[in-house]
Design a protein around this motif. Structure first.
Motif: not given
Length: 159
Positions: A129-157
């Motif tokens: 996955a290619v991001a615009a810069d290193a900060d964006a890449a770190a954010e992408v990696a962290n968000l994917i990691a959060d999803v994989c650790r199930a730190r997600t929830r439906p937003a409307g709840n």
């Protein structure tokens, strides 16, 4: 409604919400209400809550991400099962996947609104996955990691 904002139809409002989520770091329903107000659209928090739920928006960490519903396509919920490892490298993120699942992971990442990637390339068991810069890449990696650790929830709840 004059200077305080205007009412828009549901489809227009929901399209605007998806655009705002992809352009801004929004993490609460009140943030979304405020972003809509910035666009001169007046809406109640309860309406935003229903819209977020209907759109399938997820709260990942402290921000919203949206994956449009495409019948027959893998959704963000496959990431915990398919992703084995995530390594940010400058403006890129290398994502190791189960054999044969890189294409599905790449497709999901390409369709997520609000994920700061420019694009992906998939092999058999690796996604770049290619991001615009290193900060964006770190954010992408962290968000994917959060999803994989199930730190997600439906937003409307609720928040």
């Amino acid at each position: 409604m004059g200077a305080t904002g205007t009412q828009v139809d549901k489809t227009t409002r929901q399209d605007l919400i998806l655009r705002l989520i992809s352009e801004r770091d929004l993490g609460t329903q009140q943030d979304v209400v405020g972003a809509l107000a910035d666009e001169n659209v007046e809406v109640a928090q309860a309406t935003v809550s229903r819209d977020l739920a209907e759109l399938g928006v997820l709260k990942v960490g402290n921000r919203y991400l949206a994956l449009p519903h495409d019948p027959g396509s893998a959704g963000i919920e496959v990431l915990p099962s398919f992703v084995l490892g995530i390594v940010p490298a400058q403006n890129q993120v290398v994502i190791h996947t189960r054999d044969g699942t890189a294409g599905a992971v790449s497709s999901v990442l390409d369709r997520v609104k609000g994920l700061k990637i420019l694009g992906t390339v998939a092999g058999q068991d690796t996604v770049l996955a290619v991001a615009a810069d290193a900060d964006a890449a770190a954010e992408v990696a962290n968000l994917i990691a959060d999803v994989c650790r199930a730190r997600t929830r439906p937003a409307g709840n609720g928040e």
